[in-house]
Write a protein that holds these residues in place. Structure first.
Motif, PDB file in Angstrom:
ATOM      1  N   SER A   9       0.641  -1.377   0.133  1.00 37.79           N
ATOM      2  CA  SER A   9       0.110   0.523  -0.196  1.00 37.79           C
ATOM      3  C   SER A   9       1.322   1.032   0.554  1.00 37.79           C
ATOM      4  O   SER A   9       0.027   2.493   0.172  1.00 37.79           O
ATOM      5  CB  SER A   9      -0.668   0.146   1.829  1.00 37.79           C
ATOM      6  OG  SER A   9      -0.119   0.257   2.684  1.00 37.79           O
ATOM      7  N   VAL A  11       2.482   4.857  -0.881  1.00 38.36           N
ATOM      8  CA  VAL A  11       2.677   4.618  -1.873  1.00 38.36           C
ATOM      9  C   VAL A  11       3.445   6.891  -1.670  1.00 38.36           C
ATOM     10  O   VAL A  11       3.663   7.468  -0.317  1.00 38.36           O
ATOM     11  CB  VAL A  11       1.219   5.695  -2.636  1.00 38.36           C
ATOM     12  CG1 VAL A  11       1.786   7.137  -3.548  1.00 38.36           C
ATOM     13  CG2 VAL A  11      -0.114   4.767  -3.043  1.00 38.36           C
ATOM     14  N   SER A  17       3.376   4.493  -6.842  1.00 34.14           N
ATOM     15  CA  SER A  17       3.226   3.428  -6.005  1.00 34.14           C
ATOM     16  C   SER A  17       4.648   2.704  -6.077  1.00 34.14           C
ATOM     17  O   SER A  17       5.742   2.355  -7.037  1.00 34.14           O
ATOM     18  CB  SER A  17       2.863   2.274  -6.418  1.00 34.14           C
ATOM     19  OG  SER A  17       2.671   1.237  -6.060  1.00 34.14           O
ATOM     20  N   THR A 411      -0.134   6.906  -8.970  1.00 40.46           N
ATOM     21  CA  THR A 411      -1.310   6.401  -8.195  1.00 40.46           C
ATOM     22  C   THR A 411      -2.495   8.131  -8.183  1.00 40.46           C
ATOM     23  O   THR A 411      -2.869   7.921  -7.929  1.00 40.46           O
ATOM     24  CB  THR A 411      -1.326   5.627  -6.861  1.00 40.46           C
ATOM     25  OG1 THR A 411      -0.433   7.272  -6.064  1.00 40.46           O
ATOM     26  CG2 THR A 411      -0.420   4.367  -6.983  1.00 40.46           C
ATOM     27  N   ASP A 412      -1.889   8.978  -8.632  1.00 41.88           N
ATOM     28  CA  ASP A 412      -2.103  10.542  -8.185  1.00 41.88           C
ATOM     29  C   ASP A 412      -1.867  10.849  -9.711  1.00 41.88           C
ATOM     30  O   ASP A 412      -0.662  11.763  -9.385  1.00 41.88           O
ATOM     31  CB  ASP A 412      -1.630  10.885  -7.754  1.00 41.88           C
ATOM     32  CG  ASP A 412      -2.172  12.558  -7.109  1.00 41.88           C
ATOM     33  OD1 ASP A 412      -3.285  12.836  -7.885  1.00 41.88           O
ATOM     34  OD2 ASP A 412      -1.902  13.334  -6.801  1.00 41.88           O
TER      35      ASP A 412
END
Length: 415
Positions: A9, A11, A17, A411-412
């Motif tokens: 998980s 990040v 990630s 992830t963003d």
């Protein structure tokens, strides 16, 4: 190498990630190193002002079991081209040369270069080009020049006979220019795209226009100001132990030694200073160059080129806004074709969906013959630099795999 077991998980605060980036290393190890396809690798990922991922694996020199280190020196071959192109655009910015000027203004012997019609060297039949070769044609590979390794035409064969544009350089920059005056163009300038020795010609023009050796111009205007202390056209004796071995894919999923780092021609200054493929560098040095570009042409108070000049360089310059599928006659490129155009020294992604690889419009990139590569994605504030030493770069689809996996780690998104 980074920790092999990050939290799934985890990040980073730069929106990528940690586990996914570690997965890229696992992929490289399993598919390429353990399988005997690559000797070793180095991968840097920079995003939002941070070096998020820096990893080395395997060997720089298999025969001596020398591991890849952070300061390993690699032959970057055609990753020299973006550096040469930026250097040339410095002269454009100074008003000393313009993109729409004919090349023969600076190389008078090329004024009457014809376009191939028939025949073999030295008895070529030619026709006049529809227009003269312009400076911009050299930067975007629409000049009508070629590489001998294309193995496509009688013009290519003439290049091979004169050893023009070979991996192992022959002659001098001036002798190459003189030899090219005797070989016709593949096509009328502007009519097609063909990967070529055009960037070597830019190095010659820098010498003519700046009035100093090309390598000195690069040293004074780019390498020294940016602190790229490990980048040059040869590896000095004090750094020779850091030069990686270079290998060639054997066609059976393995590799053979192509250039021993203890006897390499890169250990001595070359007679031909190749702006198209002559530099050695480290991943860290090349990342510094890329950071200056991502930052709009400036880094640490050192400005290479202006914002608007860089924007011009990273726009698609293929006539009619076409992509490489519509313009290319080349049997080889360091980029895929669909959805990709060409700027002034870089490939430029126009339509990511057509590439069938994740990415962003406006991303620009290039690679080298020994499978080195980089790309810069301004929209995602991302730089990737990848190093290994296996010829040719077309042997394996590692660039496609890296793009797919590294974009999957975001992830963003900024978009």
């Amino acid at each position: 190498m980074q920790s092999p077991n990050p939290s799934p998980s985890a990040v980073t605060d730069a929106g990528m990630s940690v586990a996914a980036l570690a997965g890229v290393e696992d992929h490289l190890k399993r598919r390429y190193l353990d399988a005997g396809r690559f000797p070793g690798t180095q991968l840097l990922v920079w995003r939002r002002g941070q070096l998020l991922h820096s990893a080395v694996q395997g060997f720089a020199d298999l025969e001596r079991r020398t591991p890849v280190r952070d300061d390993t020196i690699f032959r970057i071959y055609s990753m020299t081209k973006p550096i040469t192109s930026v250097a040339f655009m410095m002269l454009v910015e100074q008003g000393r040369v313009a993109l729409d000027e004919p090349v023969h203004k600076y190389i008078p012997a090329w004024k009457d270069l014809g376009v191939f019609q028939a025949g073999m060297a030295p008895l070529f039949q030619t026709r006049p080009p529809a227009r003269p070769m312009l400076i911009i044609d050299l930067l975007r590979h629409t000049s009508g020049l070629t590489y001998g390794f294309q193995n496509r035409t009688n013009v290519d064969a003439a290049y091979r006979a004169q050893k023009i544009g070979e991996i192992e350089k022959a002659g001098t920059l001036q002798s190459m220019i003189d030899d090219l005056a005797k070989i016709p163009l593949e096509f009328s300038p502007g009519d097609a795209w063909n990967y070529s020795v055009a960037t070597d010609v830019l190095g010659h023009l820098i010498e003519v226009i700046a009035g100093q050796p090309f390598e000195q111009f690069l040293q004074e205007r780019i390498f020294d100001p940016l602190g790229m202390t490990d980048t040059g056209f040869h590896v000095p004796a004090a750094k020779a132990h850091r030069l990686a071995a270079c290998y060639a894919a054997d066609g059976r999923g393995g590799m053979v030694l192509q250039d021993d780092p203890t006897t390499s021609s890169f250990l001595t200054p070359p007679s031909l200073i190749s702006g198209g493929g002559g530099l050695c560098s480290t991943a860290a040095d090349y990342l510094t160059f890329c950071r200056a570009l991502l930052n709009g042409g400036e880094l640490g108070g050192v400005r290479l080129i202006g914002l608007k000049t860089l924007a011009l360089m990273t726009a698609n310059h293929l006539p009619g806004g076409r992509d490489l599928t519509e313009m290319s006659k080349s049997l080889f490129s360091e980029a895929t074709y669909a959805g990709v155009g060409f700027g002034l020294g870089f490939s430029v992604t126009m339509k990511p969906a057509l590439t069938m690889i994740p990415g962003s419009a406006g991303e620009y990139a290039w690679g080298g013959a020994a499978t080195t590569s980089f790309w810069i994605d301004p929209a995602e504030d991302l730089i990737v630099v990848f190093m290994t030493q296996v010829l040719p770069s077309s042997a394996y689809p590692v660039r496609r795999e890296l793009r797919t996996m590294i974009y999957a780690a975001i992830t963003d998104s900024n978009l």
